[in-house]
Design a protein around this motif. Structure first.
Motif, PDB file in Angstrom:
ATOM      1  N   ASP A 112      -2.721  12.820   2.149  1.00  0.00           N
ATOM      2  CA  ASP A 112      -3.678  11.836   1.640  1.00  0.00           C
ATOM      3  C   ASP A 112      -3.097  11.127   0.414  1.00  0.00           C
ATOM      4  O   ASP A 112      -2.907  11.756  -0.631  1.00  0.00           O
ATOM      5  CB  ASP A 112      -4.983  12.544   1.275  1.00  0.00           C
ATOM      6  N   PRO A 113      -2.825   9.814   0.497  1.00  0.00           N
ATOM      7  CA  PRO A 113      -2.266   9.112  -0.663  1.00  0.00           C
ATOM      8  C   PRO A 113      -3.277   8.903  -1.782  1.00  0.00           C
ATOM      9  O   PRO A 113      -2.904   8.501  -2.893  1.00  0.00           O
ATOM     10  CB  PRO A 113      -1.826   7.766  -0.068  1.00  0.00           C
ATOM     11  N   GLY A 114      -4.551   9.189  -1.507  1.00  0.00           N
ATOM     12  CA  GLY A 114      -5.563   9.022  -2.535  1.00  0.00           C
ATOM     13  C   GLY A 114      -5.662  10.184  -3.503  1.00  0.00           C
ATOM     14  O   GLY A 114      -6.351  10.082  -4.527  1.00  0.00           O
ATOM     15  N   LEU A 115      -4.969  11.272  -3.209  1.00  0.00           N
ATOM     16  CA  LEU A 115      -4.999  12.428  -4.103  1.00  0.00           C
ATOM     17  C   LEU A 115      -3.974  12.258  -5.217  1.00  0.00           C
ATOM     18  O   LEU A 115      -2.968  11.562  -5.050  1.00  0.00           O
ATOM     19  CB  LEU A 115      -4.708  13.707  -3.314  1.00  0.00           C
ATOM     20  N   PRO A 116      -4.197  12.877  -6.374  1.00  0.00           N
ATOM     21  CA  PRO A 116      -3.258  12.726  -7.490  1.00  0.00           C
ATOM     22  C   PRO A 116      -1.858  13.238  -7.144  1.00  0.00           C
ATOM     23  O   PRO A 116      -1.700  14.196  -6.385  1.00  0.00           O
ATOM     24  CB  PRO A 116      -3.886  13.582  -8.597  1.00  0.00           C
ATOM     25  N   ALA A 117      -0.854  12.570  -7.709  1.00  0.00           N
ATOM     26  CA  ALA A 117       0.503  13.081  -7.624  1.00  0.00           C
ATOM     27  C   ALA A 117       0.581  14.360  -8.458  1.00  0.00           C
ATOM     28  O   ALA A 117      -0.200  14.563  -9.388  1.00  0.00           O
ATOM     29  CB  ALA A 117       1.487  12.043  -8.154  1.00  0.00           C
ATOM     30  N   GLU A 118       1.542  15.235  -8.124  1.00  0.00           N
ATOM     31  CA  GLU A 118       1.653  16.528  -8.806  1.00  0.00           C
ATOM     32  C   GLU A 118       3.039  16.680  -9.415  1.00  0.00           C
ATOM     33  O   GLU A 118       4.051  16.576  -8.726  1.00  0.00           O
ATOM     34  CB  GLU A 118       1.373  17.664  -7.823  1.00  0.00           C
ATOM     35  N   LEU A 119       3.051  16.937 -10.712  1.00  0.00           N
ATOM     36  CA  LEU A 119       4.293  17.103 -11.458  1.00  0.00           C
ATOM     37  C   LEU A 119       4.241  18.393 -12.264  1.00  0.00           C
ATOM     38  O   LEU A 119       3.190  18.764 -12.797  1.00  0.00           O
ATOM     39  CB  LEU A 119       4.479  15.941 -12.430  1.00  0.00           C
ATOM     40  N   VAL A 167       0.861  -1.188   0.000  1.00  0.00           N
ATOM     41  CA  VAL A 167       0.000   0.000   0.000  1.00  0.00           C
ATOM     42  C   VAL A 167       0.895   1.235   0.000  1.00  0.00           C
ATOM     43  O   VAL A 167       1.704   1.422   0.911  1.00  0.00           O
ATOM     44  CB  VAL A 167      -0.929   0.006   1.240  1.00  0.00           C
ATOM     45  N   LEU A 168       0.752   2.042  -1.016  1.00  0.00           N
ATOM     46  CA  LEU A 168       1.600   3.218  -1.155  1.00  0.00           C
ATOM     47  C   LEU A 168       1.081   4.375  -0.310  1.00  0.00           C
ATOM     48  O   LEU A 168      -0.125   4.648  -0.295  1.00  0.00           O
ATOM     49  CB  LEU A 168       1.669   3.660  -2.618  1.00  0.00           C
ATOM     50  N   ASP A 169       1.995   5.039   0.368  1.00  0.00           N
ATOM     51  CA  ASP A 169       1.637   6.296   1.020  1.00  0.00           C
ATOM     52  C   ASP A 169       1.834   7.422   0.019  1.00  0.00           C
ATOM     53  O   ASP A 169       2.124   7.180  -1.165  1.00  0.00           O
ATOM     54  CB  ASP A 169       2.470   6.513   2.289  1.00  0.00           C
ATOM     55  N   ALA A 170       1.659   8.670   0.448  1.00  0.00           N
ATOM     56  CA  ALA A 170       1.771   9.797  -0.476  1.00  0.00           C
ATOM     57  C   ALA A 170       3.167   9.863  -1.091  1.00  0.00           C
ATOM     58  O   ALA A 170       3.327  10.231  -2.266  1.00  0.00           O
ATOM     59  CB  ALA A 170       1.441  11.099   0.246  1.00  0.00           C
ATOM     60  N   GLY A 171       4.185   9.517  -0.316  1.00  0.00           N
ATOM     61  CA  GLY A 171       5.539   9.511  -0.848  1.00  0.00           C
ATOM     62  C   GLY A 171       5.725   8.453  -1.921  1.00  0.00           C
ATOM     63  O   GLY A 171       6.398   8.689  -2.933  1.00  0.00           O
ATOM     64  N   GLY A 172       5.123   7.284  -1.713  1.00  0.00           N
ATOM     65  CA  GLY A 172       5.212   6.228  -2.711  1.00  0.00           C
ATOM     66  C   GLY A 172       4.517   6.603  -4.006  1.00  0.00           C
ATOM     67  O   GLY A 172       5.024   6.330  -5.106  1.00  0.00           O
ATOM     68  N   VAL A 173       3.369   7.246  -3.907  1.00  0.00           N
ATOM     69  CA  VAL A 173       2.652   7.698  -5.104  1.00  0.00           C
ATOM     70  C   VAL A 173       3.487   8.744  -5.846  1.00  0.00           C
ATOM     71  O   VAL A 173       3.562   8.747  -7.084  1.00  0.00           O
ATOM     72  CB  VAL A 173       1.273   8.274  -4.720  1.00  0.00           C
TER      73      VAL A 173
END
Length: 291
Positions: free
Chosen positions: A77-84, A42-48
């Motif tokens: 929140d790891p459920g939010l989109p990653a930001e690039l 299960v990925l946390d926000a850092g993993g995502v």
């Protein structure tokens, strides 16, 4: 990559002989195109965030919440989109939010080999893009994780005076305090300030007249001997913690302190009650304030 518990590029792993194509299909799940993680992880926000960086293959910079995650910010929140951030137009996969922007090299750094915005630039972006009640807890946690202060964020803002959201950021920066130890503590402090009260001191240490440690309060005003405590669920459901709280409150009251306790229901559904009780506590200590 060790045991491949973190996201990795599938094509690289197969080419390097780390996994076979059969193993990639059966033992791992796809996070983004050509980015995989071991099944069951299960990925946390850092993993995502790391997964998104692998998808970008070095062509983007992690920004916003994703940068904050790699800087060690808690409670994201790891459920939010990653930001690039990338130059030009791009069509990211579901789960990645692309920001069309070119970040100055002086406002970028590396964390674990990934390009991210510096802590101060990360705070600058979060503070101007998110609603203030979402931004402040993240900024508090980011400051706690990295050691940056409000003046560091303000310095970045000075270099981008025309940035969208600059006015909101300017009003938010003075409220940032890395002493908050949870998002509800940040929001409690914001409620007090929005209610017209002076910003309380966070993690306020109380000692008796001999200098012996008595308690550390979430926030309060030492001069007036009024403290405000946010109590999570464990303060009400754990009998041992409950007894400690009773003894602690008695010790504080014996030293002339008034303590206002806040829980989730009061903070989110009855904020007016919190303000009424804080004003009553201040009044009992001889402090008169206009409302």
């Amino acid at each position: 990559m060790g045991e491949l518990e973190e996201p990795f590029p599938g094509s690289w792993a197969v080419a390097a002989g780390v996994v076979t194509r059969w193993e990639l299909r059966h033992d791992f799940v796809r996070v983004f195109p050509d980015v995989y993680v071991r099944r069951g992880v299960v990925l946390d926000a850092g993993g995502v965030a790391r997964a998104a960086a692998h998808w970008a293959k070095g062509t983007g910079v992690l920004v916003g919440r994703s940068a904050a995650a790699l800087h060690g910010t808690r409670w994201l929140d790891p459920g939010l989109p990653a930001e690039l951030a990338r130059r030009g137009h791009s069509r990211p996969p579901c789960g990645i939010r692309m920001v069309k922007s070119e970040i100055d090299r002086s406002e970028c750094c590396e964390v674990d080999g990934f390009r991210v915005t510096t802590p101060a630039r990360t705070a600058f972006d979060i503070g101007r893009r998110l609603p203030r009640d979402e931004a402040l807890p993240i900024l508090d946690a980011l400051c706690a994780a990295t050691g940056i202060q409000a003046r560091d964020i303000a310095e970045v803002a000075q270099h981008h005076p025309r940035a969208r959201g600059a006015r909101q950021l300017a009003a938010l920066v003075p409220l940032v305090d890395g002493g908050a130890e949870s998002p509800p503590e940040s929001l409690t402090r914001l409620l007090l300030v929005d209610g017209g009260l002076p910003a309380p001191t966070t993690q306020l240490v109380v000692r008796d007249r001999y200098g012996v440690f008595v308690a550390r309060l979430d926030m309060g005003w030492e001069h007036w001997r009024v403290g405000v405590e946010y109590d999570g669920a464990q303060h009400w459901t754990d009998p041992t913690q409950r007894t400690r709280d009773i003894d602690r409150l008695a010790a504080l009251e014996s030293l002339g302190w008034r303590i206002v306790r806040v829980d989730a229901t009061l903070l989110y559904r009855r904020p007016h009650t919190v303000l009424d009780r804080v004003h009553a506590a201040l009044h009992s200590q001889g402090v008169l304030m206009d409302r």
